[in-house]
Design a protein around this motif. Structure first.
Motif, PDB file in Angstrom:
ATOM      1  N   ASP A  35     -40.997 131.352  22.400  1.00 45.64           N
ATOM      2  CA  ASP A  35     -40.089 132.295  21.733  1.00 45.64           C
ATOM      3  C   ASP A  35     -38.737 131.640  21.446  1.00 45.64           C
ATOM      4  OD1 ASP A  35     -41.994 134.353  21.964  1.00 45.64           O
ATOM      5  OD2 ASP A  35     -41.090 135.140  23.813  1.00 45.64           O
ATOM      6  N   LEU A  36     -38.180 130.963  22.455  1.00 49.57           N
ATOM      7  CA  LEU A  36     -36.862 130.348  22.280  1.00 49.57           C
ATOM      8  C   LEU A  36     -36.933 129.159  21.319  1.00 49.57           C
ATOM      9  CD1 LEU A  36     -33.897 130.523  22.857  1.00 49.57           C
ATOM     10  CD2 LEU A  36     -34.272 129.254  24.997  1.00 49.57           C
ATOM     11  N   CYS A  37     -38.051 128.459  21.311  1.00 54.02           N
ATOM     12  CA  CYS A  37     -38.226 127.380  20.320  1.00 54.02           C
ATOM     13  C   CYS A  37     -38.159 127.948  18.906  1.00 54.02           C
ATOM     14  CB  CYS A  37     -39.568 126.673  20.525  1.00 54.02           C
ATOM     15  SG  CYS A  37     -39.653 125.596  21.949  1.00 54.02           S
ATOM     16  N   GLU A  38     -38.894 129.022  18.657  1.00 51.49           N
ATOM     17  CA  GLU A  38     -38.902 129.598  17.315  1.00 51.49           C
ATOM     18  C   GLU A  38     -37.528 130.151  16.939  1.00 51.49           C
ATOM     19  OE1 GLU A  38     -41.194 132.811  14.456  1.00 51.49           O
ATOM     20  OE2 GLU A  38     -41.988 132.440  16.473  1.00 51.49           O
TER      21      GLU A  38
ATOM     22  N   MET B   2     -40.164 145.591  28.055  1.00 54.70           N
ATOM     23  CA  MET B   2     -39.625 144.585  27.172  1.00 54.70           C
ATOM     24  C   MET B   2     -40.264 143.230  27.491  1.00 54.70           C
ATOM     25  SD  MET B   2     -35.739 144.084  26.094  1.00 54.70           S
ATOM     26  CE  MET B   2     -34.915 142.685  26.770  1.00 54.70           C
ATOM     27  N   LYS B   3     -40.631 142.511  26.470  1.00 53.41           N
ATOM     28  CA  LYS B   3     -41.312 141.231  26.621  1.00 53.41           C
ATOM     29  C   LYS B   3     -40.363 140.177  27.195  1.00 53.41           C
ATOM     30  CE  LYS B   3     -43.486 137.671  23.894  1.00 53.41           C
ATOM     31  NZ  LYS B   3     -43.511 137.066  22.602  1.00 53.41           N
ATOM     32  N   LYS B   4     -40.870 139.401  28.143  1.00 59.24           N
ATOM     33  CA  LYS B   4     -40.078 138.321  28.735  1.00 59.24           C
ATOM     34  C   LYS B   4     -39.983 137.160  27.740  1.00 59.24           C
ATOM     35  CE  LYS B   4     -39.992 135.118  32.553  1.00 59.24           C
ATOM     36  NZ  LYS B   4     -40.708 134.517  33.648  1.00 59.24           N
ATOM     37  N   MET B   5     -38.809 136.564  27.643  1.00 63.01           N
ATOM     38  CA  MET B   5     -38.590 135.422  26.757  1.00 63.01           C
ATOM     39  C   MET B   5     -39.422 134.236  27.251  1.00 63.01           C
ATOM     40  SD  MET B   5     -36.904 133.918  24.195  1.00 63.01           S
ATOM     41  CE  MET B   5     -35.622 135.070  23.846  1.00 63.01           C
ATOM     42  N   THR B   6     -40.193 133.655  26.357  1.00 61.36           N
ATOM     43  CA  THR B   6     -40.985 132.472  26.697  1.00 61.36           C
ATOM     44  C   THR B   6     -40.362 131.240  26.056  1.00 61.36           C
ATOM     45  OG1 THR B   6     -42.423 132.589  24.756  1.00 61.36           O
ATOM     46  CG2 THR B   6     -43.105 133.866  26.728  1.00 61.36           C
ATOM     47  N   HIS B   7     -40.835 130.092  26.480  1.00 69.09           N
ATOM     48  CA  HIS B   7     -40.397 128.824  25.904  1.00 69.09           C
ATOM     49  C   HIS B   7     -40.672 128.808  24.403  1.00 69.09           C
ATOM     50  CE1 HIS B   7     -40.738 124.504  24.947  1.00 69.09           C
ATOM     51  NE2 HIS B   7     -39.768 124.376  25.837  1.00 69.09           N
TER      52      HIS B   7
ATOM     53  N   PHE C 159     -35.672 122.003   6.765  1.00 71.50           N
ATOM     54  CA  PHE C 159     -37.021 122.245   7.276  1.00 71.50           C
ATOM     55  C   PHE C 159     -36.995 122.099   8.787  1.00 71.50           C
ATOM     56  CE2 PHE C 159     -41.327 120.507   8.245  1.00 71.50           C
ATOM     57  CZ  PHE C 159     -42.065 121.602   7.842  1.00 71.50           C
ATOM     58  N   ALA C 160     -37.764 122.920   9.489  1.00 73.39           N
ATOM     59  CA  ALA C 160     -37.815 122.851  10.950  1.00 73.39           C
ATOM     60  C   ALA C 160     -39.246 123.013  11.443  1.00 73.39           C
ATOM     61  CB  ALA C 160     -36.937 123.931  11.570  1.00 73.39           C
ATOM     62  N   LEU C 161     -39.546 122.324  12.527  1.00 72.26           N
ATOM     63  CA  LEU C 161     -40.818 122.451  13.236  1.00 72.26           C
ATOM     64  C   LEU C 161     -40.511 122.800  14.683  1.00 72.26           C
ATOM     65  CD1 LEU C 161     -42.603 119.126  12.184  1.00 72.26           C
ATOM     66  CD2 LEU C 161     -42.983 121.392  11.212  1.00 72.26           C
ATOM     67  N   TRP C 162     -41.458 123.450  15.360  1.00 73.67           N
ATOM     68  CA  TRP C 162     -41.298 123.620  16.799  1.00 73.67           C
ATOM     69  C   TRP C 162     -42.630 123.412  17.488  1.00 73.67           C
ATOM     70  CZ3 TRP C 162     -40.594 127.646  13.370  1.00 73.67           C
ATOM     71  CH2 TRP C 162     -41.455 128.724  13.470  1.00 73.67           C
TER      72      TRP C 162
END
Length: 157
Positions: free
Chosen positions: A8-11, A1-6, A21-24
């Motif tokens: 990933d959590l931003c998206e 299982m892929k580790k959560m990255t910064h 509307f959103a940007l990350w």
């Protein structure tokens, strides 16, 4: 299982809390928020993603966090990967959201009427952020944005 990255959590945060509307992970003038959302009235919310306690503590040293500095947003939240930030540690004008077991949980809301126009809001900084997004998208194909579901048919990212 892929580790959560910064990233990933931003998206995930952008897609969960998008207003219109959103940007990350887009650069700004003074503020480089992890996630920024706007509603249809142009009011914005900044979400700072924190993957570790040391990252959270370092956030207070940023120039844009100083009391006399202009803010590139109307509302502010910390999003914590886990529960290592306690709500008592978060400034009154900031909220706190935990991301645990693939779910978001709001722990604390920011105090006050945060949608009022603020004299210390950095509109120029927000415009620079949008321009930088357009440039990153055009030249580097970094499509880090999303629309509210009602605009889904227009979304490309």
């Amino acid at each position: 299982m892929k580790k959560m990255t910064h990233t990933d959590l931003c998206e995930l945060t952008a897609r969960k809390y998008v207003q219109t509307f959103a940007l990350w992970e887009v650069k700004g003038k003074w503020e480089n928020p992890d996630v920024k959302t706007w509603n249809s009235s142009g009011r914005s919310t900044i979400y700072e993603i924190k993957m570790s306690r040391s990252d959270f503590l370092a956030d207070f040293k940023k120039k844009c966090r100083q009391e006399d500095h202009k803010k590139a947003g109307c509302r502010f939240f910390y999003v914590c990967y886990g529960d290592f930030i306690k709500k008592e540690e978060v400034p009154d004008n900031w909220g706190l959201i935990y991301y645990i077991n693939k779910k978001f949980k709001i722990i604390k809301y920011p105090c006050g009427n945060l949608w009022d126009d603020k004299p210390d809001r950095d509109l120029q900084g927000e415009i620079i952020m949008l321009v930088n997004y357009i440039l990153c998208n055009k030249y580097f194909n970094q499509q880090r944005f999303c629309f509210n579901k009602r605009y889904k048919r227009y979304e490309r990212g």
